[in-house]
Design a protein around this motif. Structure first.
Motif, PDB file in Angstrom:
ATOM      1  N   VAL A   1      36.720  38.231  30.435  1.00 40.10           N
ATOM      2  CA  VAL A   1      36.606  39.090  31.618  1.00 40.10           C
ATOM      3  C   VAL A   1      37.238  38.389  32.814  1.00 40.10           C
ATOM      4  N   ALA A   2      38.163  39.060  33.479  1.00 46.31           N
ATOM      5  CA  ALA A   2      38.817  38.478  34.648  1.00 46.31           C
ATOM      6  C   ALA A   2      37.833  38.401  35.819  1.00 46.31           C
ATOM      7  N   PRO A   3      37.809  37.297  36.553  1.00 50.22           N
ATOM      8  CA  PRO A   3      36.858  37.164  37.665  1.00 50.22           C
ATOM      9  C   PRO A   3      37.008  38.228  38.738  1.00 50.22           C
ATOM     10  N   ASP A   4      38.209  38.801  38.910  1.00 48.29           N
ATOM     11  CA  ASP A   4      38.406  39.808  39.961  1.00 48.29           C
ATOM     12  C   ASP A   4      37.825  41.173  39.588  1.00 48.29           C
ATOM     13  N   THR A   5      37.463  41.367  38.316  1.00 47.08           N
ATOM     14  CA  THR A   5      37.043  42.694  37.867  1.00 47.08           C
ATOM     15  C   THR A   5      35.750  43.140  38.530  1.00 47.08           C
ATOM     16  N   VAL A   6      34.805  42.230  38.713  1.00 48.02           N
ATOM     17  CA  VAL A   6      33.528  42.605  39.332  1.00 48.02           C
ATOM     18  C   VAL A   6      33.762  43.101  40.758  1.00 48.02           C
ATOM     19  N   GLY A   7      34.677  42.472  41.491  1.00 51.41           N
ATOM     20  CA  GLY A   7      34.982  42.937  42.839  1.00 51.41           C
ATOM     21  C   GLY A   7      35.556  44.334  42.842  1.00 51.41           C
ATOM     22  N   VAL A   8      36.401  44.665  41.852  1.00 57.61           N
ATOM     23  CA  VAL A   8      36.941  46.025  41.733  1.00 57.61           C
ATOM     24  C   VAL A   8      35.830  47.004  41.377  1.00 57.61           C
ATOM     25  N   LEU A   9      34.991  46.617  40.441  1.00 58.26           N
ATOM     26  CA  LEU A   9      33.919  47.491  39.960  1.00 58.26           C
ATOM     27  C   LEU A   9      32.939  47.852  41.062  1.00 58.26           C
ATOM     28  N   THR A  10      32.662  46.920  41.954  1.00 55.62           N
ATOM     29  CA  THR A  10      31.675  47.142  43.008  1.00 55.62           C
ATOM     30  C   THR A  10      32.289  47.536  44.346  1.00 55.62           C
ATOM     31  N   ALA A  11      33.605  47.301  44.504  1.00 55.61           N
ATOM     32  CA  ALA A  11      34.289  47.497  45.794  1.00 55.61           C
ATOM     33  C   ALA A  11      33.641  46.664  46.893  1.00 55.61           C
ATOM     34  N   GLU A  12      33.123  45.487  46.528  1.00 57.12           N
ATOM     35  CA  GLU A  12      32.517  44.564  47.480  1.00 57.12           C
ATOM     36  C   GLU A  12      33.399  43.314  47.569  1.00 57.12           C
ATOM     37  N   PRO A  13      34.072  43.113  48.687  1.00 57.57           N
ATOM     38  CA  PRO A  13      34.999  41.966  48.802  1.00 57.57           C
ATOM     39  C   PRO A  13      34.337  40.622  48.528  1.00 57.57           C
TER      40      PRO A  13
END
Length: 447
Positions: free
Chosen positions: A106-118
């Motif tokens: 899992v790419a570390p940036d994916t959670v930020g995309v999923l939540t839209a929380e910078p």
């Protein structure tokens, strides 16, 4: 003298309590000992409670101790004792249909995309702790305590679960002291509705014990809201157990209902019978592993566009748009349209229209809004009316769009608040357009 003696005798007897004599006859027999005639009321009540407890123990099976049913151990620290249970599962094992080995990809940036929380950009699930609590009440509040706290984390090629249990209320201090030491090794947190429930509860319990919850300021990935954004359009429920069944193909057997868990703990404190309590431990362990698997699955959906149902495809497009992956979101909206579902046609056309407007392609946006209106979206007619009023300056076409929108919302307005507000907005726009057309006609005659 005789009358005075009788009055003194009556005063020495305890005051009559409605039903007490009947209860004594039921529990002690028809003729309680004569020597009990002048027992104080408190003593009489305590005797009845003791007799009732002995009868209850005789009726039911003998209590089974916790250590016989749950594979754990007593742990002692400077604050006292508590009970700890440890288990693990290899990452090559699938939890339902989800391979836990995906933790490593899992790419570390994916959670930020999923939540839209910078602040969650670069959120590595392998460095996070997964947390779930079982409590003495489901509504929270100052009197609610977390009697079982489960934490899970990736450790090499295994996913480990540790469950901290207080066998009675006086063990809370020792439990929280040990939990704080555990959580100090992590700098990010994953929960399911933890922002509203678990974290505020733990923060309050730590404060009451003159300590601080270690992860109160840590980046917090609460999976409940992303799960709703991804799957609520299709699924009736987004509870964790419902998502297990619908998305992972996992069915729990002999699971205990969440609303029963506080009662099970109260019964344990009173009777020390661990039969039902063992099911609470398994329920909590399953919740932790399912939380981890669901986090992996949600990231997979974002990274691989795994959605197939048109409703899921549209929802994925919305998640990607919130995460500012605009090209991918537009591709998902177009894919939702291509799947031909009437349920998402209108919303997908609206989103594409707004994207075209933002890109400066106003003619394409107007075309898409007209199609959305034809698909039953009042918002499409509203956008088209605004386009013709303010951009193309065609008031007649703007008025026609308003009339089409009104015909959609007026039948629903009497019993739908949103439709009522839309109808009011259309009416105001129609009046304004009529005034502008009237003034425009007068100017033409004068010319």
């Amino acid at each position: 003298m005789t009358q005075l003696h009788e009055r003194l005798q009556r005063l020495r007897q305890p005051a009559a309590v409605p039903g007490l004599e009947r209860l004594e006859r039921e529990l002690l027999g028809e003729n309680p000992p004569i020597s009990d005639e002048y027992l104080p009321l408190k003593a009489r009540l305590e005797r009845l409670v003791a007799v009732a407890a002995r009868r209850e123990r005789r009726r039911g099976p003998a209590p089974l101790p916790l250590e016989e049913l749950v594979d754990g151990m007593r742990v002692e620290n400077e604050r006292g004792e508590f009970f700890l249970v440890e288990s693990s599962v290899h990452l090559e094992v699938r939890h339902g249909d989800v391979p836990l080995s995906r933790f490593h990809s899992v790419a570390p940036d994916t959670v930020g995309v999923l939540t839209a929380e910078p602040e969650l950009a670069g959120f590595d699930l392998r460095r996070a702790v997964f947390l779930d609590t079982e409590t003495t009440g489901l509504a929270g509040g100052a009197g609610t305590a977390a009697f079982l706290i489960g934490v899970g984390f990736v450790d090499g090629e295994r996913f480990r679960v540790r469950q901290y249990f207080m066998r009675d209320y006086h063990e809370e201090g020792a439990l929280l002291h040990a939990l704080a030491a555990e959580l100090a090794g992590f700098d990010r947190l994953v929960t399911f509705n933890g922002k509203m429930f678990d974290v505020p509860l733990l923060d309050a319990r730590f404060r009451l014990n003159r300590a601080r919850f270690p992860l109160s300021a840590a980046p917090h990935f609460d999976l409940l809201h992303p799960a709703r954004r991804l799957w609520k359009a299709r699924l009736e429920s987004c509870r964790l157990q419902s998502l297990e069944a619908e998305l992972m193909g996992l069915r729990r057997h002999a699971d205990i209902a969440g609303e029963e868990i506080p009662h099970v703990y109260f019964d344990w404190v009173r009777r020390r019978d661990a039969r039902l309590l063992a099911r609470v431990f398994e329920h909590n362990r399953q919740d932790i592993v399912s939380l981890a698997a669901l986090a992996v699955l949600a990231c997979q959906w974002v990274e691989e566009s795994r959605a197939e149902d048109p409703r899921d495809v549209f929802s994925l497009g919305r998640v990607l748009e919130r995460g500012r992956l605009y090209e991918r979101s537009e591709a998902e909206y177009r894919r939702a349209l291509a799947l031909g579902s009437p349920a998402v046609r209108g919303p997908a056309l609206l989103r594409l229209g707004w994207r075209a407007k933002r890109a400066g392609d106003h003619a394409r946006a107007a075309e898409l809004w007209a199609q959305a209106g034809e698909a039953g979206e009042p918002e499409g007619w509203r956008e088209l009316a605004m386009h013709h009023e303010h951009r193309s300056r065609d008031l007649q076409r703007a008025l026609a769009a308003v009339d089409r929108g009104l015909r959609l919302v007026e039948p629903e307005a009497p019993h739908d608040q949103r439709a009522w507000h839309q109808a009011q907005a259309f009416e105001r726009r129609r009046l304004r357009l009529h005034r502008r057309l009237s003034r425009s006609g007068l100017r033409s005659e004068r010319d």
